[in-house]
Design a protein around this motif. Structure first.
Motif, PDB file in Angstrom:
ATOM      1  N   MET A  73       0.837  -1.175   0.000  1.00  0.00           N
ATOM      2  CA  MET A  73       0.000   0.000   0.000  1.00  0.00           C
ATOM      3  C   MET A  73       0.884   1.242   0.000  1.00  0.00           C
ATOM      4  N   LEU A  74       0.497   2.188  -0.823  1.00  0.00           N
ATOM      5  CA  LEU A  74       1.239   3.452  -0.879  1.00  0.00           C
ATOM      6  C   LEU A  74       0.526   4.527  -0.068  1.00  0.00           C
ATOM      7  N   PHE A  75       1.330   5.316   0.648  1.00  0.00           N
ATOM      8  CA  PHE A  75       0.801   6.408   1.456  1.00  0.00           C
ATOM      9  C   PHE A  75       1.621   7.662   1.220  1.00  0.00           C
ATOM     10  N   HIS A  76       0.920   8.779   1.042  1.00  0.00           N
ATOM     11  CA  HIS A  76       1.536  10.103   1.009  1.00  0.00           C
ATOM     12  C   HIS A  76       1.513  10.584   2.458  1.00  0.00           C
ATOM     13  N   VAL A  77       2.677  10.938   2.979  1.00  0.00           N
ATOM     14  CA  VAL A  77       2.777  11.352   4.380  1.00  0.00           C
ATOM     15  C   VAL A  77       3.483  12.703   4.434  1.00  0.00           C
ATOM     16  N   ARG A  78       2.813  13.662   5.062  1.00  0.00           N
ATOM     17  CA  ARG A  78       3.430  14.977   5.284  1.00  0.00           C
ATOM     18  C   ARG A  78       3.764  15.084   6.761  1.00  0.00           C
ATOM     19  N   MET A  79       5.024  15.395   7.044  1.00  0.00           N
ATOM     20  CA  MET A  79       5.491  15.499   8.422  1.00  0.00           C
ATOM     21  C   MET A  79       6.048  16.896   8.649  1.00  0.00           C
ATOM     22  N   GLU A  80       5.509  17.568   9.644  1.00  0.00           N
ATOM     23  CA  GLU A  80       6.016  18.880  10.045  1.00  0.00           C
ATOM     24  C   GLU A  80       6.608  18.738  11.432  1.00  0.00           C
ATOM     25  N   VAL A  81       7.851  19.169  11.586  1.00  0.00           N
ATOM     26  CA  VAL A  81       8.560  19.023  12.860  1.00  0.00           C
ATOM     27  C   VAL A  81       8.514  20.342  13.617  1.00  0.00           C
ATOM     28  N   ASN A  82       8.184  20.255  14.901  1.00  0.00           N
ATOM     29  CA  ASN A  82       8.103  21.427  15.781  1.00  0.00           C
ATOM     30  C   ASN A  82       8.875  21.146  17.063  1.00  0.00           C
ATOM     31  N   LEU A  83      10.191  21.298  16.995  1.00  0.00           N
ATOM     32  CA  LEU A  83      10.991  21.088  18.202  1.00  0.00           C
ATOM     33  C   LEU A  83      10.758  22.237  19.173  1.00  0.00           C
ATOM     34  N   PRO A  84      10.725  21.948  20.468  1.00  0.00           N
ATOM     35  CA  PRO A  84      10.536  23.023  21.452  1.00  0.00           C
ATOM     36  C   PRO A  84      11.696  24.016  21.390  1.00  0.00           C
ATOM     37  N   PRO A  85      11.404  25.304  21.402  1.00  0.00           N
ATOM     38  CA  PRO A  85      12.480  26.313  21.350  1.00  0.00           C
ATOM     39  C   PRO A  85      13.487  26.157  22.488  1.00  0.00           C
ATOM     40  N   ALA A  86      13.047  25.632  23.622  1.00  0.00           N
ATOM     41  CA  ALA A  86      13.937  25.489  24.771  1.00  0.00           C
ATOM     42  C   ALA A  86      14.791  24.220  24.718  1.00  0.00           C
ATOM     43  N   MET A  87      14.588  23.368  23.696  1.00  0.00           N
ATOM     44  CA  MET A  87      15.381  22.140  23.617  1.00  0.00           C
ATOM     45  C   MET A  87      16.852  22.515  23.378  1.00  0.00           C
ATOM     46  N   PRO A  88      17.758  21.968  24.191  1.00  0.00           N
ATOM     47  CA  PRO A  88      19.185  22.257  23.984  1.00  0.00           C
ATOM     48  C   PRO A  88      19.632  21.835  22.580  1.00  0.00           C
ATOM     49  N   ALA A  89      20.509  22.638  21.997  1.00  0.00           N
ATOM     50  CA  ALA A  89      20.976  22.394  20.633  1.00  0.00           C
ATOM     51  C   ALA A  89      21.610  21.011  20.478  1.00  0.00           C
ATOM     52  N   ALA A  90      22.351  20.571  21.464  1.00  0.00           N
ATOM     53  CA  ALA A  90      23.007  19.260  21.383  1.00  0.00           C
ATOM     54  C   ALA A  90      21.976  18.134  21.355  1.00  0.00           C
ATOM     55  N   GLU A  91      20.916  18.271  22.137  1.00  0.00           N
ATOM     56  CA  GLU A  91      19.853  17.268  22.155  1.00  0.00           C
ATOM     57  C   GLU A  91      19.132  17.236  20.802  1.00  0.00           C
ATOM     58  N   ALA A  92      18.836  18.401  20.254  1.00  0.00           N
ATOM     59  CA  ALA A  92      18.179  18.480  18.952  1.00  0.00           C
ATOM     60  C   ALA A  92      19.064  17.866  17.869  1.00  0.00           C
ATOM     61  N   ALA A  93      20.347  18.157  17.891  1.00  0.00           N
ATOM     62  CA  ALA A  93      21.272  17.614  16.892  1.00  0.00           C
ATOM     63  C   ALA A  93      21.354  16.092  16.986  1.00  0.00           C
ATOM     64  N   ALA A  94      21.375  15.566  18.202  1.00  0.00           N
ATOM     65  CA  ALA A  94      21.430  14.107  18.381  1.00  0.00           C
ATOM     66  C   ALA A  94      20.155  13.447  17.862  1.00  0.00           C
TER      67      ALA A  94
ATOM     68  N   LEU B 253       6.673   9.366   0.446  1.00  0.00           N
ATOM     69  CA  LEU B 253       5.856   8.242  -0.001  1.00  0.00           C
ATOM     70  C   LEU B 253       6.367   6.999   0.704  1.00  0.00           C
ATOM     71  N   PHE B 254       5.452   6.299   1.346  1.00  0.00           N
ATOM     72  CA  PHE B 254       5.767   5.042   2.015  1.00  0.00           C
ATOM     73  C   PHE B 254       5.103   3.900   1.267  1.00  0.00           C
ATOM     74  N   ASP B 255       5.787   2.783   1.173  1.00  0.00           N
ATOM     75  CA  ASP B 255       5.268   1.573   0.551  1.00  0.00           C
ATOM     76  C   ASP B 255       5.300   0.475   1.614  1.00  0.00           C
ATOM     77  N   VAL B 256       4.153   0.230   2.242  1.00  0.00           N
ATOM     78  CA  VAL B 256       4.065  -0.704   3.366  1.00  0.00           C
ATOM     79  C   VAL B 256       2.904  -1.670   3.153  1.00  0.00           C
ATOM     80  N   GLU B 257       2.848  -2.698   3.972  1.00  0.00           N
ATOM     81  CA  GLU B 257       1.806  -3.725   3.836  1.00  0.00           C
ATOM     82  C   GLU B 257       0.448  -3.283   4.378  1.00  0.00           C
ATOM     83  N   SER B 258       0.456  -2.350   5.340  1.00  0.00           N
ATOM     84  CA  SER B 258      -0.807  -1.991   5.993  1.00  0.00           C
ATOM     85  C   SER B 258      -0.692  -0.640   6.685  1.00  0.00           C
TER      86      SER B 258
END
Length: 96
Positions: free
Chosen positions: A1-22, A55-60
């Motif tokens: 099965m094919l799926f169109h997936v839109r992902m928007e990332v919203n990291l917390p502004p207070a997240m330390p840069a090193a944690e975000a990079a990891a 685009l994901f191609d998965v069984e379910s």
């Protein structure tokens, strides 16, 4: 099965840069492994946003949920999923 997936990332502004990079590094490794496995078929950045269209191609739907929900950035994502099916006017014989 094919799926169109839109992902928007919203990291917390207070997240330390090193944690975000990891998190981003582990996310990249996991996304590339899923691409090599053929599950994450295509990955495009949305210009000017911290978002992608994939685009994901998965069984379910369950497999898609399992893959996406285990991504390291999942807790910080807004995700929209659209199931896809072949269009009768497509000139392709398969979904590649």
């Amino acid at each position: 099965m094919l799926f169109h997936v839109r992902m928007e990332v919203n990291l917390p502004p207070a997240m330390p840069a090193a944690e975000a990079a990891a998190l981003k590094q582990v996310e990249k490794e996991q996304a590339q492994a899923l691409q090599r496995a053929g599950k994450w078929r295509h990955l495009w950045r949305v210009a000017g946003q911290y978002a992608n269209v994939s685009l994901f191609d998965v069984e379910s739907v369950d497999e898609l949920h399992q893959l996406v929900s285990t991504l390291p950035l999942f807790p910080y994502m807004t995700i929209e999923v659209t199931p896809l099916c072949r269009h009768p006017s497509s000139i392709r014989d398969d979904d590649r």
